[in-house]
Enzyme design. Sequence first.
Site, PDB file in Angstrom:
ATOM      1  N   ARG A 143     -14.846  -0.061  10.941  1.00 34.26           N
ATOM      2  CA  ARG A 143     -14.831  -0.083   9.470  1.00 34.26           C
ATOM      3  C   ARG A 143     -15.717   1.020   8.907  1.00 34.26           C
ATOM      4  NH1 ARG A 143     -18.179  -3.510   7.337  1.00 34.26           N
ATOM      5  NH2 ARG A 143     -17.510  -5.276   8.608  1.00 34.26           N
ATOM      6  N   TYR A 166      -1.812   7.467 -14.735  1.00 33.77           N
ATOM      7  CA  TYR A 166      -1.073   6.525 -13.903  1.00 33.77           C
ATOM      8  C   TYR A 166      -1.333   5.103 -14.444  1.00 33.77           C
ATOM      9  CZ  TYR A 166       0.329   3.848  -9.835  1.00 33.77           C
ATOM     10  OH  TYR A 166       0.926   2.937  -8.998  1.00 33.77           O
ATOM     11  N   ASP A 221      -8.095  13.100 -10.958  1.00 40.85           N
ATOM     12  CA  ASP A 221      -7.019  12.598 -10.095  1.00 40.85           C
ATOM     13  C   ASP A 221      -6.058  13.774  -9.909  1.00 40.85           C
ATOM     14  OD1 ASP A 221      -4.648  11.538  -9.079  1.00 40.85           O
ATOM     15  OD2 ASP A 221      -4.826   9.651 -10.173  1.00 40.85           O
ATOM     16  N   LYS A 248       1.408  10.313  -1.970  1.00 39.86           N
ATOM     17  CA  LYS A 248       2.325  11.235  -2.623  1.00 39.86           C
ATOM     18  C   LYS A 248       2.426  12.551  -1.841  1.00 39.86           C
ATOM     19  CE  LYS A 248       2.251   7.755  -5.435  1.00 39.86           C
ATOM     20  NZ  LYS A 248       1.441   7.679  -6.628  1.00 39.86           N
TER      21      LYS A 248
END
Length: 379
Positions: free
Chosen positions: A45, A97, A169, A194
């Site tokens: 992790r 978004y 972003d 994306k």
Amino acid sequence: MKDFTLEVHGDHSYDSTGAISEPIYLSATFRHPGFGQSTGYDYGRVANPTRAALEKSVALLEKGERCWAVSSGMAAINLAMILLEPGDHAILGEDLYGGTVRLTQEIYGHYGISFEYVNTADTKLVKAKMRPKTRLIFLETPSNPMMTVSDIAAIAKIAHDGGAILAVDNTFLSPHFQKPLVLGADMVIHSGTKYLCGHNDVIAGFLTVKDGASKEAERIEMLVKSEGPNLSSMDAWLMLRSLKTLGVRVERQAETALKIARWLQNQPQVTDVYYPGLTNHPGYSLQHRQAIGDGGMVSFKVKSAELAKNMLGKLKLIAFAESLGGVESLLTYPIAQTHAQMPKELITRTGLDDKLLRLSVGLEDAEDLESDLLQALKE
Ligand SMILES: *Cc1c(COP(=O)(O)O)cnc(C)c1O
């Protein structure tokens, strides 16, 4: 090294086998040589060698000092928002978004943080909206889905003068076309799902910081360790594989997108075309000062909502689906999909209406895409 080289080779170093492709380390935990000793990896992790190779590669491309690869774009955006504290104020682009708006309104808005949605293409307005408690400016450029262009360098200065940080972003352009950290931003975020993935087959996110020793970087490191939003090593390997072709994919996608944007401008059923590579786009000159490409996203409006809805069922080659950036072209109807939960007020302010469609241009031949759009546009 230049981007095309970094995309192919990233941080790769050869192990004793000489493997060209980065090995996938599936191990959840790592053996310690002895008490107080570590190979650099203790528990998956916290760090994993495959994920670390990906994080270093993305940091190199973004010209940042530290990157975290996480399980989705939203997980990366969450890492930026969670830095805010009760009483803080944040300025967000008004055309974002939809998931980002939902995260701020439905989750962080309930913790005493105030979010103000501003047209960040208007630099003076951003400056006027700064308050003593403003800690973060968060924007997309070009924005989703209206494709407005914001001045990253000017807004970074406004943020810094007011004691805030700027997060961008960068999903729509990818680091191949635009490097917000070089322009002055403090953080860059990607939905890796994306363009960075590019094949519509991995959900991933990235947050990269300019200063790896900043208090924000320290806090993010602690959050990733504590909350565990990390990307799996299998997905990290798929993303490393995708990065190798990033430049060739996005350059070709942008070339086709420009052809299609120009073609759309000549269709009688199309009333508006939004693409920053068109000379009549209001952000054209700024776009060409801060980015070296215009991306593969084209938004456009048709004459009526009926026509827009009918098109979706008539498409043969292009898929009617959410998402973007992959080799397969997709057409999205933002008002009912990506932006369905946007507050009404923001929708009307930005001009996002039921006549708007958003095309993610893939790697197909431009003429085949145009033929599909032509038959779908027939009334
Ligand atoms: C898709 C998208 C996101 C969310 O990313 P996920 O990987 O779907 O969580 C954030 N920002 C932009 C601009 C996007 O297109």
